[in-house]
Structure formats: C-alpha cells, structure tokens
Design a protein around this motif. Sequence first.
Motif, PDB file in Angstrom:
ATOM      1  N   LEU A   1       0.784  -1.133  -0.147  1.00 23.62           N
ATOM      2  CA  LEU A   1      -0.133   0.032   0.013  1.00 23.62           C
ATOM      3  C   LEU A   1       0.839   1.170  -0.088  1.00 23.62           C
ATOM      4  CD1 LEU A   1      -2.581  -1.109   2.459  1.00 23.62           C
ATOM      5  CD2 LEU A   1      -3.087  -0.857   0.064  1.00 23.62           C
ATOM      6  N   GLN A   2       1.844   1.268   0.755  1.00 16.71           N
ATOM      7  CA  GLN A   2       2.767   2.430   0.672  1.00 16.71           C
ATOM      8  C   GLN A   2       3.567   2.761  -0.430  1.00 16.71           C
ATOM      9  OE1 GLN A   2       5.522   1.394   4.053  1.00 16.71           O
ATOM     10  NE2 GLN A   2       4.436   2.697   5.370  1.00 16.71           N
ATOM     11  N   LEU A   3       4.101   1.377  -1.270  1.00 18.22           N
ATOM     12  CA  LEU A   3       4.615   1.760  -2.362  1.00 18.22           C
ATOM     13  C   LEU A   3       3.718   2.140  -3.512  1.00 18.22           C
ATOM     14  CD1 LEU A   3       7.258  -1.245  -2.421  1.00 18.22           C
ATOM     15  CD2 LEU A   3       7.588   1.171  -1.735  1.00 18.22           C
ATOM     16  N   MET A   4       2.515   1.523  -3.488  1.00 26.23           N
ATOM     17  CA  MET A   4       1.549   1.693  -4.608  1.00 26.23           C
ATOM     18  C   MET A   4       1.095   3.322  -4.411  1.00 26.23           C
ATOM     19  SD  MET A   4       0.543   0.658  -7.347  1.00 26.23           S
ATOM     20  CE  MET A   4       0.575  -1.268  -7.347  1.00 26.23           C
ATOM     21  N   THR A   5       0.860   3.555  -3.052  1.00 27.35           N
ATOM     22  CA  THR A   5       0.192   5.003  -3.041  1.00 27.35           C
ATOM     23  C   THR A   5       1.315   6.027  -3.699  1.00 27.35           C
ATOM     24  OG1 THR A   5      -0.913   4.206  -0.927  1.00 27.35           O
ATOM     25  CG2 THR A   5      -0.544   6.547  -1.256  1.00 27.35           C
ATOM     26  N   ARG A   6       2.488   5.690  -3.095  1.00 27.91           N
ATOM     27  CA  ARG A   6       3.502   6.723  -3.795  1.00 27.91           C
ATOM     28  C   ARG A   6       3.513   6.742  -5.082  1.00 27.91           C
ATOM     29  NH1 ARG A   6       9.358   5.631  -1.893  1.00 27.91           N
ATOM     30  NH2 ARG A   6       9.353   3.952  -3.348  1.00 27.91           N
ATOM     31  N   HIS A   7       3.579   5.569  -5.956  1.00 28.93           N
ATOM     32  CA  HIS A   7       3.519   5.208  -7.074  1.00 28.93           C
ATOM     33  C   HIS A   7       2.506   5.825  -7.929  1.00 28.93           C
ATOM     34  CE1 HIS A   7       3.919   2.606 -11.034  1.00 28.93           C
ATOM     35  NE2 HIS A   7       5.081   2.542 -10.487  1.00 28.93           N
ATOM     36  N   HIS A   8       1.262   5.899  -7.130  1.00 25.79           N
ATOM     37  CA  HIS A   8       0.092   6.314  -7.892  1.00 25.79           C
ATOM     38  C   HIS A   8       0.074   7.794  -7.887  1.00 25.79           C
ATOM     39  CE1 HIS A   8      -1.989   2.940  -8.658  1.00 25.79           C
ATOM     40  NE2 HIS A   8      -3.359   3.157  -8.547  1.00 25.79           N
ATOM     41  N   ASP A   9       0.801   8.535  -6.778  1.00 21.64           N
ATOM     42  CA  ASP A   9       0.664   9.814  -6.699  1.00 21.64           C
ATOM     43  C   ASP A   9       2.058  10.329  -7.940  1.00 21.64           C
ATOM     44  OD1 ASP A   9      -0.793   9.858  -4.428  1.00 21.64           O
ATOM     45  OD2 ASP A   9       0.470  10.038  -2.970  1.00 21.64           O
ATOM     46  N   GLY A  10       2.732   9.650  -8.173  1.00 15.64           N
ATOM     47  CA  GLY A  10       3.793  10.073  -9.018  1.00 15.64           C
ATOM     48  C   GLY A  10       3.349   9.830 -10.354  1.00 15.64           C
ATOM     49  N   GLY A  11       2.440   8.892 -10.761  1.00 18.53           N
ATOM     50  CA  GLY A  11       1.669   8.746 -12.094  1.00 18.53           C
ATOM     51  C   GLY A  11       0.726   9.988 -12.091  1.00 18.53           C
ATOM     52  N   VAL A  12       0.109  10.119 -10.955  1.00 19.85           N
ATOM     53  CA  VAL A  12      -1.099  11.431 -11.111  1.00 19.85           C
ATOM     54  C   VAL A  12      -0.109  12.697 -11.520  1.00 19.85           C
ATOM     55  CG1 VAL A  12      -2.360  13.194  -9.623  1.00 19.85           C
ATOM     56  CG2 VAL A  12      -2.708  10.595  -9.670  1.00 19.85           C
TER      57      VAL A  12
END
Length: 229
Positions: free
Chosen positions: A172-183
């Motif tokens: 969840l931590q890695l994917m949240t950061r990943h999504h924020d970067g994608g946004v």
Amino acid sequence: MTGRSGTEVPNITIRVLALAALSLLLLGAGATLRPLVDPRDDDPGPAASVAVLSDVEVGFVQDMAAHHQQALQMTVRLPPDVDPAVAALADRIDAAQRLELGTLLGWLTLTGSPPINPDPMWWHSPTHAHGAHLQGGADHQVDGARMPGMATLAELDALSAAHGRDAEILFLQLMTRHHDGGVAMARAADLLLDDGPVKRIARAMMQEQSKESGLMTLMLAERDAVPAG
C-alpha cells in the motif's frame, strides 16, 4: 444448419452475415484509431498511414508505459497471504493498468516509436533539449530515480520477501507513492497538451489513480500506517 422454422439456412447466407459482422468490427476499430492517424488521403505511400503524435506525447506515453510496467511488478510480487481486500485492490489495479499499458504500447507501435524512452521525463520540460537538463540516465533504468513515484529494486525485493500484514503495508505504501507519481506525470502532460487521445487518457489516469490513492491511504490508516514519503 437450420433456422427457427426448421428450414435450412444456405451457407452463402452465413458467410454474408459473417462478413457483415467483420466489417462492422473493423469499422469500429478504425473509428477508435482515427484521432491518432494522419487523415490525409492524398499522401501516397506508407507515410500516409503513420500515426501522428507530438514529441511530448510520445515521451509521456513511453514514460507512463514504464511506470505502469512497474505497477504490474508490484501486484505480481504481492504474496497470497494478505488481506482479501488488499488482494482485490491489487487485482483491480493490475487489470486496469494492463489495459492502459496495451493502449500506450499500441500508440508507440503506430507511431514507430521505441517502447523505452532513452531520456526519461525530458518532455516534462520540453523547452530543454533531450538530456541537457537531466543527468544519470542509467540510474533511471536501475532505480527509477528520475520518474516520480518509482520504487527502487531494493523496495521491490523487500515486497517479494514480505508476508501478511507487513506485505500489505509495504504494498500500500509503495503503490500509493507510485500512484501519486503517476498522477503528477499525467497532470504535467495534461497541462502541456491542448487536446487529443493522449491528453484524454492522462486525465482519466489522474482521476482513477487519485481515487485509488485515497483508498489506499485509508487502508493504511486502518493498519496504523502512513503512506511512504
């Protein structure tokens, strides 16, 4: 073959119906691709059917394809002994990003562009020449340091080794950061582009990944954890 009345349907009728269905399918596919393809009919030769994207669009599509590929790596590395809610979210992210990745790679194929950007994120500052404002290109290929939200190889390996609640939190931590970067990447492309299918998919990514990021933040709070910095 017989119809509902019991009479035999000629083979020629079946062939005609099949050809008609195929024609409608191809017509729909052509309508989908039309915004991306050069519509000039008076330009003979292969160049007339080559898709037209700007350099900024190609750069964004290449980088977002790489970004999506790492998200898929995360979903694959998530172990099976996690909470079903986390597993279901990972499956949903996997399905959505696989579909978008196919679209992105299809556009690159249509434009004759390589699938990998040799100078990642140059398009974020298109007034600079490729490579003039960024350094350490090889580092990007290893750790994704030049693309926002990307996990390092060490973080991906840690996810592969984790189990249970620890794996849930790390994913969840890695994917949240990943999504924020994608946004952030999608928002930058949206601001740079005037119109077209690439701008539209960037906006769709912003909306969907923002929602998922919010959901994952709530799931982390339920586990007394916070998103990664």
